[in-house]
Enzyme design. Structure first.
Site, PDB file in Angstrom:
ATOM      1  CG  ASP A   1      -1.871   1.107   1.303  1.00 61.35           C
ATOM      2  OD1 ASP A   1      -2.757   1.165   0.438  1.00 61.35           O
ATOM      3  OD2 ASP A   1      -1.770   1.937   2.231  1.00 61.35           O
TER       4      ASP A   1
ATOM      5  CD  GLU B   1      -2.177   2.288  -3.457  1.00 63.39           C
ATOM      6  OE1 GLU B   1      -3.357   2.516  -3.752  1.00 63.39           O
ATOM      7  OE2 GLU B   1      -1.757   2.280  -2.284  1.00 63.39           O
TER       8      GLU B   1
END
Length: 704
Positions: free
Chosen positions: A348, A385
């Site tokens: 993330d 990401e």
């Protein structure tokens, strides 16, 4: 328990010995438990022991100064029943927030390396308001009979990823599982995943977090909100107890391993969504749980005034390229790979992992390089990401070392704009269909560097993408200010749900167009839980705090929208059967094997004449399957046409080699079951030279 012969110290009834500094955390040694924890700036350390669930500790053991080796405090404690205790630490040292130091010996702190954590043993079951130590380290019984299970090591080009939320997948009353919302519930649904055809699940965060940390209420209902998604980690080594049917009994480690073993038996890989960019301690005024009280100055990025840098939008930013924090991250991932047989990790806001201690992007980030070359993680998929909340957007130039894959946000944005009929997108969508060579080829990366997606947990579901022009997040209690505004969505003429049959038919067609585009594109496709049967979030594009039935997978949709589910299943089967759709190398647009046709060719309403001009809203391409036959594929030709214009268009088909003819596999303008044929049941076009492709629809033909 065996009696050690060489304890060196005593404290009350406890016999102690100089501890081993490595490994960090609590680990078994003959006759006792070794506790080891890092703090560079602390002046003293106390080990605090509780009986399980007891309100007060039964022992506090100060570590003598000689038990400190470098910056590591370590002690071996003999003859303690590890399965009956919980533990934490107190640290004393300077309290100088302006200098980044937050020591407070009154606080009992969670071990960052705790492999099991008590405190949220059952989903949404609160601790006592006056709890002095709400999240407690535990020492799990980690022996597990894996039999011959190992990580699956599937080729990246073969992956079909299904992003999912463990609780939301089976929490709905319609799931029909014995233990809804748990690892056990997910295990019961493995046959569904296998039949769908996905071969990799990407689990949204399953590390221990506090679902009750959200202070807001739903202004529409007055009900308290929660941290439903879990992107706010408490303990990086501990599985979420509230996701285990057996969490009440403290056997979440066993339950998660049983799930992973069962998924592997079904041929399904497991990727974990991991959050190393920030922690649950938040910014100024946030709770002191672990890192802040242990060594705030080491673990977090701070400015010259001791304030938290916030490149995450969550109040703090982990100092990932500090050697100690880097070692923590690597050790954590090695643990999950070795002890849980995890196949890969999705990071993330991964761009945070490439910033230095002052927040500047590094050209050669030590952490990203170390993960890429780590011997234990050598066969794990690493997915970034490739952006963060501080404005660093690295899709296409994330430091990859030949290993990192990326969530391709450029694919998502171009696909959405193309599908809804925006002008001037055709030229870019050509690149995205080919696996984004404009982003990856120059750096020597492959099409498999691109994780292609149109929807994910962030943003609208696939149904909502074509049902709403605007986000509808008032339920989140943030005045509709949260969530992205640039959704590139289209409501097809009416905002929200409607009974208009023409609009509903168009919305269904648009969902099928999107799925078709995703599965005929080079790269690695990823779909979001429930999109295969038209799940809605009622226009909420940031449902992070909504533990509600409308945010769970409603299993009645598998029957209500069985046609779309069948469509998705057959698309996945088609992709798997045709290696031409999942090339490990970039297509060239040339004939490199003497087949008489290039590996990929582009077409318009006339063959070999694509229209890439600004007004164009349609594109067609043909794959020569002979270029994929070398890796086991049929020598079919595949012709895909996307007409996102608001009028029908007639396409003249490319001429096939003698003895071959075109068969229709997909026509999204038709109703189920004629929208997609079963494998091998394609419909012959009988020598037809033109096909009429309806407005806002897609067609896939096979030449054989």
């Amino acid at each position: 328990m065996s009696q050690p012969a060489n304890h060196t110290h005593t404290h009350g009834r406890f016999r102690l010995r100089y501890g081993h500094p490595m490994p960090f955390g609590a680990s078994h040694v003959p006759g006792g438990i070794n506790f080891s924890i890092f703090s560079a700036h602390a002046e003293s350390c106390v080990l605090v022991l509780f009986e399980k669930n007891a309100p007060e500790p039964f022992a506090e053991i100060p570590l003598p100064p000689e038990f400190r080796l470098g910056h590591v405090w370590a002690v071996t404690v003999f003859d303690i029943p590890y399965e009956q205790i919980e533990y934490g630490f107190r640290f004393n040292g300077p309290h100088a927030p302006h200098n980044g130091l937050h020591f407070d010996p009154r606080r009992i702190l969670l071990d960052p390396y705790a492999r099991e954590i008590g405190g949220r043993n059952v989903w949404k079951e609160p601790t006592e308001a006056e709890e002095i130590f709400p999240f407690r380290g535990r020492i799990p019984f980690e022996h597990f009979e894996w039999e011959h299970d190992r990580p699956l090591k599937r080729a990246e080009s073969e992956m079909v990823i299904y992003e999912m939320h463990v609780r939301g997948f089976t929490a709905h009353p319609t799931s029909g599982v014995k233990h809804p919302g748990t690892f056990e519930g997910l295990k019961a649904k493995i046959p569904y995943l296998k039949e769908l055809g996905v071969n990799c699940v990407e689990l949204m965060p399953i590390f221990e977090f506090d679902e009750l940390e959200n202070p807001r209420t739903n202004p529409m209902t007055g009900e308290p909100l929660c941290n439903y998604w879990g992107y706010s980690t408490l303990g990086f080594f501990a599985p979420k107890a509230g996701y285990a049917a057996t969490g009440r009994h403290g056997t979440q480690v066993q339950e998660l391993k049983e799930l992973i073993r069962a998924l592997h038996e079904a041929g399904i890989e497991v990727i974990l969504d991991v959050v190393f960019n920030h922690t649950a301690e938040g910014g100024h005024g946030g709770p002191t749980i672990s890192f802040r009280g242990i060594d705030n100055k080491t673990y977090y990025m701070l400015d010259s005034q001791g304030q938290y840098a916030n490149y995450t939008g969550c109040g703090n930013t982990l100092n990932c390229n500090h050697p100690v924090v880097r070692g923590f991250v690597i050790g954590c991932l090695r643990y999950w790979a070795a002890e849980y047989h995890i196949d890969g990790f999705r990071f993330d806001l991964a761009s945070v992992l490439g910033r230095d201690s002052q927040g500047a992007p590094l050209a050669n980030p030590p952490l990203l390089e170390a993960l890429a070359y780590d011997p234990v993680l050598a066969h794990c998929d690493l997915i970034a990401e490739a952006w963060d909340a501080g404005g660093l957007y690295q899709v296409g130039n994330f430091p990859s070392y030949g290993r990192w894959m990326e969530w391709n946000g450029r694919f998502r944005d171009a696909a959405r704009r193309f599908l809804k009929g925006d002008r001037g997108v055709v030229g870019e969508i050509v690149q995205r269909i080919m696996g984004s060579p404009d982003l990856y080829a120059a750096a020597g990366r492959k099409p498999t560097a691109s994780i292609n997606f149109i929807t994910c947990h962030d943003g609208f579901t696939l149904r909502d993408l074509f049902s709403y022009n605007e986000k509808h997040n008032l339920d989140n209690g943030e005045n509709n200010n949260d969530g992205a505004n640039d959704n590139n969505s289209w409501n097809c003429g009416v905002e929200g749900e409607t009974t208009d049959p023409e609009i509903n038919a168009l919305r269904l067609r648009m969902q099928k167009n999107a799925l078709t585009l995703l599965f005929v594109s080079q790269g690695v496709p990823m779909i979001y839980m429930g999109d295969e049967c038209s799940r809605t979030q009622r226009g909420n594009n940031n449902a992070y705090c909504q533990d509600e039935e409308w945010n769970w997978f409603d299993w009645s949709l598998t029957e209500k929208n069985a046609g779309l589910l069948r469509f998705t299943r057959n698309l996945i089967a088609f992709r798997k059967a045709n290696p031409a759709l999942r090339q490990p190398e970039f297509l060239t647009g040339r004939d490199q094997i003497g087949s008489g046709y290039p590996d990929i060719s582009w077409h318009g309403v006339q063959p070999w004449k694509p229209d890439w001009t600004l007004p164009s809203r349609s594109i067609a391409f043909m794959l020569c399957g002979k270029h994929g036959a070398a890796v086991g594929g049929p020598p079919h030709f595949i012709y895909c046409v996307f007409n996102m214009y608001y009028e029908p268009l007639e396409f003249t088909l490319p001429v096939l080699p003698r003895g071959m003819e075109w068969f229709r596999l997909v026509d999204t303008a038709q109703e189920s079951p004629n929208d997609i044929m079963e494998p091998g049941g394609e419909v012959s076009l009988g020598g037809t030279k033109q096909v009429l492709v309806k407005d806002r629809s897609a067609m896939v033909l096979i030449g054989k």
